[in-house]
Design a protein around this motif. Sequence first.
Motif, PDB file in Angstrom:
ATOM      1  N   ARG A  46       4.091  34.977  -3.316  1.00 25.52           N
ATOM      2  CA  ARG A  46       2.657  35.287  -3.457  1.00 25.52           C
ATOM      3  C   ARG A  46       1.879  33.972  -3.434  1.00 25.52           C
ATOM      4  N   GLU A  47       0.626  34.056  -3.073  1.00 25.81           N
ATOM      5  CA  GLU A  47      -0.216  32.858  -3.122  1.00 25.81           C
ATOM      6  C   GLU A  47      -0.323  32.355  -4.561  1.00 25.81           C
ATOM      7  N   TRP A  48      -0.361  31.044  -4.713  1.00 28.51           N
ATOM      8  CA  TRP A  48      -0.586  30.454  -6.031  1.00 28.51           C
ATOM      9  C   TRP A  48      -2.087  30.304  -6.214  1.00 28.51           C
ATOM     10  N   GLU A  49      -2.565  30.595  -7.420  1.00 30.62           N
ATOM     11  CA  GLU A  49      -4.002  30.604  -7.702  1.00 30.62           C
ATOM     12  C   GLU A  49      -4.375  29.500  -8.686  1.00 30.62           C
ATOM     13  N   PHE A  50      -5.498  28.844  -8.393  1.00 28.12           N
ATOM     14  CA  PHE A  50      -6.003  27.770  -9.245  1.00 28.12           C
ATOM     15  C   PHE A  50      -7.497  27.984  -9.485  1.00 28.12           C
ATOM     16  N   GLU A  51      -7.887  28.043 -10.760  1.00 26.44           N
ATOM     17  CA  GLU A  51      -9.284  28.212 -11.117  1.00 26.44           C
ATOM     18  C   GLU A  51     -10.019  26.876 -10.993  1.00 26.44           C
ATOM     19  N   PRO A  52     -11.349  26.905 -10.835  1.00 29.37           N
ATOM     20  CA  PRO A  52     -12.127  25.672 -10.688  1.00 29.37           C
ATOM     21  C   PRO A  52     -11.937  24.673 -11.838  1.00 29.37           C
ATOM     22  N   GLU A  53     -11.612  25.157 -13.024  1.00 24.53           N
ATOM     23  CA  GLU A  53     -11.450  24.269 -14.183  1.00 24.53           C
ATOM     24  C   GLU A  53     -10.288  23.292 -14.018  1.00 24.53           C
ATOM     25  N   VAL A  54      -9.333  23.604 -13.155  1.00 23.62           N
ATOM     26  CA  VAL A  54      -8.172  22.717 -12.983  1.00 23.62           C
ATOM     27  C   VAL A  54      -8.199  21.955 -11.655  1.00 23.62           C
ATOM     28  N   TRP A  55      -9.228  22.134 -10.858  1.00 21.71           N
ATOM     29  CA  TRP A  55      -9.272  21.486  -9.557  1.00 21.71           C
ATOM     30  C   TRP A  55      -9.221  19.971  -9.662  1.00 21.71           C
ATOM     31  N   PHE A  56      -9.897  19.403 -10.650  1.00 20.35           N
ATOM     32  CA  PHE A  56      -9.891  17.949 -10.829  1.00 20.35           C
ATOM     33  C   PHE A  56      -8.467  17.472 -11.119  1.00 20.35           C
ATOM     34  N   ALA A  57      -7.771  18.156 -12.019  1.00 18.49           N
ATOM     35  CA  ALA A  57      -6.387  17.806 -12.344  1.00 18.49           C
ATOM     36  C   ALA A  57      -5.491  18.001 -11.121  1.00 18.49           C
ATOM     37  N   LEU A  58      -5.712  19.063 -10.369  1.00 15.06           N
ATOM     38  CA  LEU A  58      -4.933  19.319  -9.165  1.00 15.06           C
ATOM     39  C   LEU A  58      -5.125  18.180  -8.159  1.00 15.06           C
ATOM     40  N   ALA A  59      -6.354  17.766  -7.958  1.00 14.26           N
ATOM     41  CA  ALA A  59      -6.635  16.679  -7.023  1.00 14.26           C
ATOM     42  C   ALA A  59      -5.927  15.396  -7.448  1.00 14.26           C
ATOM     43  N   ARG A  60      -6.000  15.064  -8.722  1.00 18.78           N
ATOM     44  CA  ARG A  60      -5.316  13.860  -9.225  1.00 18.78           C
ATOM     45  C   ARG A  60      -3.805  13.967  -9.053  1.00 18.78           C
ATOM     46  N   MET A  61      -3.267  15.133  -9.340  1.00 24.90           N
ATOM     47  CA  MET A  61      -1.829  15.345  -9.233  1.00 24.90           C
ATOM     48  C   MET A  61      -1.376  15.209  -7.781  1.00 24.90           C
ATOM     49  N   LEU A  62      -2.083  15.852  -6.860  1.00 25.99           N
ATOM     50  CA  LEU A  62      -1.710  15.775  -5.444  1.00 25.99           C
ATOM     51  C   LEU A  62      -1.812  14.341  -4.925  1.00 25.99           C
ATOM     52  N   LEU A  63      -2.852  13.648  -5.334  1.00 32.09           N
ATOM     53  CA  LEU A  63      -3.026  12.261  -4.916  1.00 32.09           C
ATOM     54  C   LEU A  63      -1.899  11.386  -5.455  1.00 32.09           C
ATOM     55  N   SER A  64      -1.526  11.600  -6.686  1.00 33.37           N
ATOM     56  CA  SER A  64      -0.449  10.829  -7.299  1.00 33.37           C
ATOM     57  C   SER A  64       0.881  11.063  -6.591  1.00 33.37           C
ATOM     58  N   PHE A  65       1.206  12.321  -6.323  1.00 34.17           N
ATOM     59  CA  PHE A  65       2.455  12.617  -5.615  1.00 34.17           C
ATOM     60  C   PHE A  65       2.404  12.104  -4.177  1.00 34.17           C
ATOM     61  N   ALA A  66       1.242  12.159  -3.540  1.00 35.35           N
ATOM     62  CA  ALA A  66       1.109  11.640  -2.172  1.00 35.35           C
ATOM     63  C   ALA A  66       1.349  10.133  -2.148  1.00 35.35           C
ATOM     64  N   GLU A  67       0.793   9.427  -3.116  1.00 39.11           N
ATOM     65  CA  GLU A  67       0.933   7.970  -3.172  1.00 39.11           C
ATOM     66  C   GLU A  67       2.350   7.532  -3.522  1.00 39.11           C
ATOM     67  N   SER A  68       3.133   8.417  -4.115  1.00 40.90           N
ATOM     68  CA  SER A  68       4.501   8.054  -4.490  1.00 40.90           C
ATOM     69  C   SER A  68       5.363   7.780  -3.273  1.00 40.90           C
ATOM     70  N   GLY A  69       5.039   8.427  -2.151  1.00 36.61           N
ATOM     71  CA  GLY A  69       5.790   8.225  -0.937  1.00 36.61           C
ATOM     72  C   GLY A  69       7.053   9.071  -0.836  1.00 36.61           C
ATOM     73  N   TYR A  70       7.347   9.868  -1.851  1.00 37.86           N
ATOM     74  CA  TYR A  70       8.551  10.691  -1.836  1.00 37.86           C
ATOM     75  C   TYR A  70       8.356  12.041  -1.150  1.00 37.86           C
ATOM     76  N   LEU A  71       7.121  12.450  -0.993  1.00 39.91           N
ATOM     77  CA  LEU A  71       6.833  13.748  -0.392  1.00 39.91           C
ATOM     78  C   LEU A  71       6.063  13.546   0.903  1.00 39.91           C
ATOM     79  N   GLY A  72       6.201  14.487   1.811  1.00 42.58           N
ATOM     80  CA  GLY A  72       5.487  14.417   3.070  1.00 42.58           C
ATOM     81  C   GLY A  72       3.991  14.623   2.892  1.00 42.58           C
ATOM     82  N   PHE A  73       3.227  14.073   3.824  1.00 46.36           N
ATOM     83  CA  PHE A  73       1.772  14.167   3.773  1.00 46.36           C
ATOM     84  C   PHE A  73       1.299  15.619   3.727  1.00 46.36           C
ATOM     85  N   ARG A  74       1.918  16.471   4.532  1.00 41.79           N
ATOM     86  CA  ARG A  74       1.486  17.877   4.579  1.00 41.79           C
ATOM     87  C   ARG A  74       1.834  18.634   3.307  1.00 41.79           C
TER      88      ARG A  74
END
Length: 97
Positions: A46-74
């Motif tokens: 099923r699709e995963w759902e995220f409310e607007p209250e966590v979008w800031f945390a989601l953005a920081r988390m995705l950016l952090s994992f992206a910068e780690s270099g262990y996961l693909g850009f997509r």
Amino acid sequence: MRSRIDNEILYLHYEDVPTYKKDGSVVRNSYFWALKSIAGRARRDREWEFEPEVWFALARMLLSFAESGYLGFRETLLEFPPDTPIPDVLRSIATWE
């Protein structure tokens, strides 16, 4: 990750979210649990759902994992349909398909 926003809820396509694998990579499993921990709903096939209250945390988390270099850009980029306005808080980790 294919994404969409409907009624102020961010949806991530279930085929694009990370999966947990008991003997899998520590980074990928951490990524799975980190995303799941802030998701409003995160069910298998099923699709995963995220409310607007966590979008800031989601953005920081995705950016952090992206910068780690262990996961693909997509794997760490939100991809919205072309006609979707991207909210400011998600712009640093989002693009259009």
